[in-house]
Enzyme design. Structure first.
Site, PDB file in Angstrom:
ATOM      1  N   ARG A  91       1.042  -1.204   0.181  1.00  0.00           N
ATOM      2  CA  ARG A  91      -0.062  -0.176   0.476  1.00  0.00           C
ATOM      3  C   ARG A  91       1.098   1.230  -0.170  1.00  0.00           C
ATOM      4  O   ARG A  91       1.871   1.221   0.576  1.00  0.00           O
ATOM      5  CB  ARG A  91      -1.580   0.252   1.086  1.00  0.00           C
ATOM      6  CG  ARG A  91      -1.898  -1.490   1.084  1.00  0.00           C
ATOM      7  CD  ARG A  91      -2.988  -1.368   0.571  1.00  0.00           C
ATOM      8  NE  ARG A  91      -3.502  -2.701   0.161  1.00  0.00           N
ATOM      9  CZ  ARG A  91      -4.087  -3.032  -0.903  1.00  0.00           C
ATOM     10  NH1 ARG A  91      -3.933  -2.137  -2.199  1.00  0.00           N
ATOM     11  NH2 ARG A  91      -4.835  -4.222  -0.634  1.00  0.00           N
ATOM     12  N   GLY A  92       0.126   2.424  -0.516  1.00  0.00           N
ATOM     13  CA  GLY A  92       0.748   3.593  -0.618  1.00  0.00           C
ATOM     14  C   GLY A  92       2.297   3.337  -2.462  1.00  0.00           C
ATOM     15  O   GLY A  92       3.063   4.819  -1.921  1.00  0.00           O
ATOM     16  N   CYS A  93       2.148   2.941  -2.407  1.00  0.00           N
ATOM     17  CA  CYS A  93       2.881   2.997  -4.205  1.00  0.00           C
ATOM     18  C   CYS A  93       2.125   3.581  -5.118  1.00  0.00           C
ATOM     19  O   CYS A  93       0.917   3.260  -4.893  1.00  0.00           O
ATOM     20  CB  CYS A  93       3.462   2.006  -4.259  1.00  0.00           C
ATOM     21  SG  CYS A  93       4.690   1.081  -2.977  1.00  0.00           S
ATOM     22  N   THR A  94       2.820   4.277  -5.892  1.00  0.00           N
ATOM     23  CA  THR A  94       1.863   5.010  -6.935  1.00  0.00           C
ATOM     24  C   THR A  94       1.273   4.021  -8.253  1.00  0.00           C
ATOM     25  O   THR A  94       0.886   3.960  -8.637  1.00  0.00           O
ATOM     26  CB  THR A  94       2.471   6.160  -7.731  1.00  0.00           C
ATOM     27  OG1 THR A  94       4.265   5.942  -7.656  1.00  0.00           O
ATOM     28  CG2 THR A  94       2.291   7.162  -6.668  1.00  0.00           C
ATOM     29  N   SER A  95       1.841   2.633  -8.260  1.00  0.00           N
ATOM     30  CA  SER A  95       2.109   1.581  -9.011  1.00  0.00           C
ATOM     31  C   SER A  95       1.600   0.437  -8.089  1.00  0.00           C
ATOM     32  O   SER A  95       1.743   0.826  -7.227  1.00  0.00           O
ATOM     33  CB  SER A  95       3.568   1.062  -9.385  1.00  0.00           C
ATOM     34  OG  SER A  95       4.837   2.074  -9.863  1.00  0.00           O
TER      35      SER A  95
END
Length: 186
Positions: A91-95
Site C-alpha cells: 500500500r502507498g505505492c503509485t504503482s
C-alpha cells in the site's frame, strides 16, 4: 629574491590546484566516498545489500542509476500470479507492487516480488537481490534510509521514495510475522 619568487610561485600553484575543477572533483569524490562508507557502517546493512548500495553510489550519473534499476527489473524472476494477492500488495505505492516473503529450511528470508512499473520493479528487485538469504534479524534491522547512501533517492520522486519505504516496511512486516509464528510458544 629568488626564494620569495619560488615561494610565491609555489603558493600560486597550490592555490590554483586547489580550485582546479579536476582537483575539486577528486576532493569531492573522496569526501563522498568517506560519507558513504560511514553511512554504510551506521546502517549495518547485510553484505549483499551493502554491495549493491556501494555499486549504485559509485555510479556518477542519475541516468546510469536509472538504467541499472531497469536492468534489475528485467532480471527479476517472474512472480507466481497466485502470490499476487491483496495480502501481498504494498500500500502507498503509485504503482501496483506485490511482495511475498517466506523462510527457507534454514530460517533465511526468501522474497518474490513484482510491479506493474519498471522503475518500481527495479527498486523491489534491489530489495530482493539484497535481502534474499538474509536472516530475519538482518532484514528487521535494516533502515530504508540506505536508499540515500545509494544515491538513488535524489533521482526518485517523493512518491517513489515513499513507495520504496513502504516496500521495505511490507517486507519487514511479513518477516516479523513469519519469525513470530516460528518462535516457540513460552
Amino acid at each position: 629574491m629568488q626564494v620569495s619568487n619560488f615561494v610565491g610561485k609555489s603558493s600560486w600553484t597550490a592555490s590554483r590546484r586547489a580550485t582546479s575543477p579536476l582537483f575539486v572533483d577528486k576532493r569531492n569524490r573522496i569526501r563522498r566516498c568517506a560519507t558513504i562508507v560511514a553511512a554504510d557502517a551506521a546502517l549495518k546493512l547485510p553484505t549483499e545489500l551493502e554491495r549493491l548500495v556501494d555499486r549504485f553510489s559509485s555510479v556518477p550519473d542519475t541516468k546510469l542509476r536509472y538504467q541499472q534499476l531497469l536492468f534489475f527489473a528485467q532480471k527479476l524472476p517472474p512472480m507466481d500470479p497466485a502470490l499476487k494477492t491483496d495480502a501481498n500488495r504494498v500500500r502507498g505505492c503509485t504503482s501496483v507492487v506485490h511482495v511475498h516473503v517466506q523462510l527457507d529450511e534454514n530460517k533465511n528470508v526468501l522474497i518474490a516480488a513484482d510491479s506493474d512499473a519498471q522503475l518500481t520493479k527495479g527498486l523491489v528487485a534491489l530489495l530482493v537481490n539484497g535481502l534474499n538469504g538474509c536472516t530475519a534479524e538482518e532484514v528487521l534491522a535494516i533502515d530504508p534510509s540506505f536508499i540515500v547512501a545509494s544515491g538513488l533517492s535524489v533521482s526518485l520522486t517523493p512518491s517513489r521514495n515513499n513507495g520504496f519505504i513502504n516496500m521495505v516496511a511490507k517486507i519487514k512486516e511479513k518477516v516479523s510475522m513469519l519469525r513470530d509464528s516460528e518462535a516457540p510458544n513460552g
